[in-house]
Design an enzyme around this catalytic site. Structure first.
Site, PDB file in Angstrom:
ATOM      1  N   CYS A  43       0.823  -1.215   0.000  1.00 47.99           N
ATOM      2  CA  CYS A  43       0.000   0.000   0.000  1.00 47.99           C
ATOM      3  C   CYS A  43       0.855   1.262   0.000  1.00 47.99           C
ATOM      4  O   CYS A  43       0.656   2.172  -0.796  1.00 47.99           O
ATOM      5  CB  CYS A  43      -0.934  -0.028   1.210  1.00 47.99           C
ATOM      6  SG  CYS A  43      -1.912   1.461   1.370  1.00 47.99           S
ATOM      7  N   CYS A  48      -1.617   1.749  -3.003  1.00 49.05           N
ATOM      8  CA  CYS A  48      -2.579   2.834  -2.752  1.00 49.05           C
ATOM      9  C   CYS A  48      -1.966   4.230  -2.733  1.00 49.05           C
ATOM     10  O   CYS A  48      -2.454   5.134  -3.414  1.00 49.05           O
ATOM     11  CB  CYS A  48      -3.274   2.643  -1.408  1.00 49.05           C
ATOM     12  SG  CYS A  48      -3.369   0.966  -0.816  1.00 49.05           S
ATOM     13  N   LYS A  51      -0.056   5.362  -5.997  1.00 45.71           N
ATOM     14  CA  LYS A  51      -1.086   5.353  -7.054  1.00 45.71           C
ATOM     15  C   LYS A  51      -1.988   6.580  -6.934  1.00 45.71           C
ATOM     16  O   LYS A  51      -2.293   7.251  -7.914  1.00 45.71           O
ATOM     17  CB  LYS A  51      -1.875   4.049  -6.961  1.00 45.71           C
ATOM     18  CG  LYS A  51      -3.030   3.868  -7.906  1.00 45.71           C
ATOM     19  CD  LYS A  51      -4.328   4.523  -7.476  1.00 45.71           C
ATOM     20  CE  LYS A  51      -4.818   4.200  -6.120  1.00 45.71           C
ATOM     21  NZ  LYS A  51      -5.296   2.859  -5.920  1.00 45.71           N
ATOM     22  N   TYR A 178      -8.846  -3.481 -11.018  1.00 49.22           N
ATOM     23  CA  TYR A 178      -8.553  -2.167 -10.419  1.00 49.22           C
ATOM     24  C   TYR A 178      -7.279  -1.535 -11.006  1.00 49.22           C
ATOM     25  O   TYR A 178      -7.269  -0.376 -11.409  1.00 49.22           O
ATOM     26  CB  TYR A 178      -8.250  -2.339  -8.919  1.00 49.22           C
ATOM     27  CG  TYR A 178      -9.391  -2.494  -7.973  1.00 49.22           C
ATOM     28  CD1 TYR A 178     -10.039  -3.715  -7.820  1.00 49.22           C
ATOM     29  CD2 TYR A 178      -9.781  -1.440  -7.152  1.00 49.22           C
ATOM     30  CE1 TYR A 178     -11.036  -3.876  -6.884  1.00 49.22           C
ATOM     31  CE2 TYR A 178     -10.784  -1.589  -6.208  1.00 49.22           C
ATOM     32  CZ  TYR A 178     -11.414  -2.806  -6.076  1.00 49.22           C
ATOM     33  OH  TYR A 178     -12.401  -2.968  -5.147  1.00 49.22           O
ATOM     34  N   GLU A 182      -7.040   1.883 -13.306  1.00 45.84           N
ATOM     35  CA  GLU A 182      -6.424   3.040 -12.640  1.00 45.84           C
ATOM     36  C   GLU A 182      -5.203   3.518 -13.416  1.00 45.84           C
ATOM     37  O   GLU A 182      -5.036   4.720 -13.666  1.00 45.84           O
ATOM     38  CB  GLU A 182      -6.042   2.675 -11.205  1.00 45.84           C
ATOM     39  CG  GLU A 182      -7.282   2.499 -10.312  1.00 45.84           C
ATOM     40  CD  GLU A 182      -6.956   2.192  -8.860  1.00 45.84           C
ATOM     41  OE1 GLU A 182      -5.794   1.855  -8.550  1.00 45.84           O
ATOM     42  OE2 GLU A 182      -7.885   2.287  -8.021  1.00 45.84           O
ATOM     43  N   HIS A 436     -26.617  21.778  -0.579  1.00 41.35           N
ATOM     44  CA  HIS A 436     -26.745  22.336  -1.922  1.00 41.35           C
ATOM     45  C   HIS A 436     -25.737  23.465  -2.129  1.00 41.35           C
ATOM     46  O   HIS A 436     -25.533  24.255  -1.217  1.00 41.35           O
ATOM     47  CB  HIS A 436     -28.163  22.889  -2.102  1.00 41.35           C
ATOM     48  CG  HIS A 436     -28.456  23.300  -3.506  1.00 41.35           C
ATOM     49  ND1 HIS A 436     -28.559  22.392  -4.540  1.00 41.35           N
ATOM     50  CD2 HIS A 436     -28.638  24.527  -4.048  1.00 41.35           C
ATOM     51  CE1 HIS A 436     -28.809  23.063  -5.660  1.00 41.35           C
ATOM     52  NE2 HIS A 436     -28.862  24.340  -5.393  1.00 41.35           N
ATOM     53  N   GLU A 441     -25.731  15.471  -3.020  1.00 41.78           N
ATOM     54  CA  GLU A 441     -27.126  15.644  -2.572  1.00 41.78           C
ATOM     55  C   GLU A 441     -28.092  14.787  -3.392  1.00 41.78           C
ATOM     56  O   GLU A 441     -29.199  14.485  -2.945  1.00 41.78           O
ATOM     57  CB  GLU A 441     -27.547  17.111  -2.601  1.00 41.78           C
ATOM     58  CG  GLU A 441     -27.709  17.689  -3.991  1.00 41.78           C
ATOM     59  CD  GLU A 441     -28.097  19.176  -3.987  1.00 41.78           C
ATOM     60  OE1 GLU A 441     -29.063  19.543  -3.287  1.00 41.78           O
ATOM     61  OE2 GLU A 441     -27.433  19.973  -4.686  1.00 41.78           O
TER      62      GLU A 441
END
Ligand code: NDP
Length: 452
Positions: A43, A48, A51, A178, A182, A436, A441
């Site tokens: 990682c 992670c 990346k 993945y 990516e 908003h 939302e």
């Protein structure tokens, strides 16, 4: 005095191993960790973290283009310098390696530099030393796996791609998981002519089908050349490049090929040949994370669960509570509703069931979708769109899946994941007042089912 040198001996200082070591040490256990490569594991070093930094670098491409509609005039066309990104990344990873070392030190954990080999249920050999421990934890993670074909030795794997000397002007990635999507987005955003080659009809197998189609269309709009139902037949070295021949007869000239064809447990040379494996070759563990030899524990990618850092961290906490806590956890670790993000461009965020899984599991479902042009792009001129989707069990009204493809989808879905994990009903979403103007939302304003 214990008959063993340590209460816990951890093999592998990745996310799961370090978390288990520190947490066990905090209970008063005597802990040592062996690591032969880098602190922080996949990682931190080749996963992670770097990346995400590269993905952010690639997003600037769109940001520069979007800025014009908001009145920003760039003095010249922006230029990308690979060496700056790569070297800044190397500096940041070194800093994180140092932090991991200091965390172990501060926890009173002994760190040993070397690849450990398990001798028996309670003994390991590492760096010329034989050490005994009440429990041995195997947290060695996975390693990239590349299929063999003529020229497969010319491919790079996901450990090698981060530190390329030269920026590939033409880039090809093999795979549809993945890592493939990516890195296709990263190199496309950084300016490479990018090809993604996937053997199936649509990448990201296992994800919600509509999400996969939407991601396909958005990535294609951004310029990634998608070659589905194709594989690599051969790669040949050319003067100044590589010639890739696909099974569909296409021939592509590129500078680098990334094989993102999956990862396998990194078990070679560990002395664990006698342990029971799963059908996929991972170490089989029970819900106390014990292998078929109960004093040898395992967690994380080597055990074949969801290959995600937060899963390894949760497993580490659970494991320590089981074996070093005052009382074991009341229930096994719950692997349902684990949210995940894919950092392709635009990002995908998802939690819970896909529409297909929900239909199979519940029969009667309501599906709410919205597909819109984000406010920002009314001025930027970008044609990027955003998809949001809720899946509801019709009988109970419980939201069983939430999916998004769009900017910062992971950030949005992380919040929604709490609601889905808590088992909240669609009525709770409806009763929530939105913020908003945000894209998020939309998740609380979806009123009419798109289909049942
Ligand atoms: P995946 O297992 O996700 O994907 C492997 C891909 O390679 C699949 O598309 C598969 O095709 C294809 N493939 C497998 N064998 C062959 C072959 N012989 N020829 C051609 N294609 C082949 O692995 P990744 O390497 O992408 O990632 C490993 C894991 O790491 C992920 O599953 C994920 O858990 C984790 N990860 C998580 C990230 C995140 O959280 N954002 C980022 C990166 C990785 P098929 O689908 O047909 O089997």
């Amino acid at each position: 005095m214990s008959e063993f040198d340590y209460d816990l001996f951890v093999i592998g200082a990745g996310s799961g191993g370090v978390r288990a070591a520190r947490t066990a040490a905090a209970t008063g256990a005597r802990v040592a960790v062996a690591e032969d490569r880098y602190l922080g594991g996949t990682c931190v070093n080749v996963g992670c973290v770097p990346k995400k930094l590269y993905s952010q670098a690639a997003h600037f491409h769109d940001a520069f283009e979007d800025a014009g509609g908001f009145g920003w005039r760039l003095p010249a066309a922006p230029e990308f310098d690979w060496a700056t990104l790569r070297d800044n990344k190397i500096g940041e990873i070194k800093r994180l390696n140092g932090i991991y070392g200091r965390l172990l030190d501060a926890a009173g954990v002994r760190l040993i530099n070397g690849r450990a080999r398990v001798l028996d249920a309670h003994r390991v050999e590492v760096a010329g030393e034989t050490i005994s421990a009440a429990r041995i934890l195997v947290a060695v993670g996975g390693w990239p796996w590349v299929p063999e074909f003529p020229g497969s030795e010319l491919t790079l794997d996901s450990n090698q791609i981060f530190d390329l000397d030269a920026f590939p002007r033409r880039f090809l990635v093999l795979g549809g998981g993945y890592i493939a999507v990516e890195f296709a987005s990263i190199f496309n955003g950084l300016g490479s002519e990018t090809h993604l080659v996937y053997r199936g009809e649509l990448f990201l197998r296992g994800f919600d089908h509509e999400v996969r189609e939407f991601a396909r269309d958005e990535m294609a709009k951004k310029g990634v050349n998608l070659h589905f139902e194709a594989n690599i037949e051969a790669i040949e070295r050319l003067d100044g490049g590589l010639l890739v021949t696909l099974t569909n007869g296409e021939r592509l000239e590129v500078d680098a090929v990334l094989a993102a064809t999956g990862r396998r447990p990194h078990l070679e040379g560990l002395g664990l040949d006698g342990l029971e494996l799963t059908d996929t070759g991972h170490l089989r563990v029970n819900d106390r994370f014990e292998t078929s030899v109960p004093s040898i524990l395992a967690l994380g990618d080597v055990t074949g669960g969801p290959e995600l850092t937060p899963v390894a961290l949760a497993e580490a906490m659970h494991l320590v509570q089981h074996h070093f806590g005052e009382a074991p956890p009341k229930t096994p670790l719950d692997y349902r509703n684990i949210a995940t993000a894919v950092f392709c461009h635009p990002n995908i965020g998802t939690v819970g069931l896909s529409e297909e899984q929900a239909r199979e599991q519940y029969g009667d479902i309501r599906v709410y979708t919205t597909d819109f042009r984000p406010l920002k792009h009314t001025l930027s001129g970008s044609s990027e769109r955003c998809l949001m989707k809720l899946i509801v069990d019709d009988e109970s009204d419980v939201v069983v899946g939430a999916h998004m493809v769009g900017e910062e989808a992971g950030e949005v879905i992380q919040g929604i994941a709490i609601a889905v994990r808590a088992g909240l009903a669609k009525a709770d979403f409806d009763a929530t007042v939105g913020i908003h103007p945000t894209g998020a939302e939309e998740f609380v304003t979806l009123r009419t089912p798109t289909r049942r």
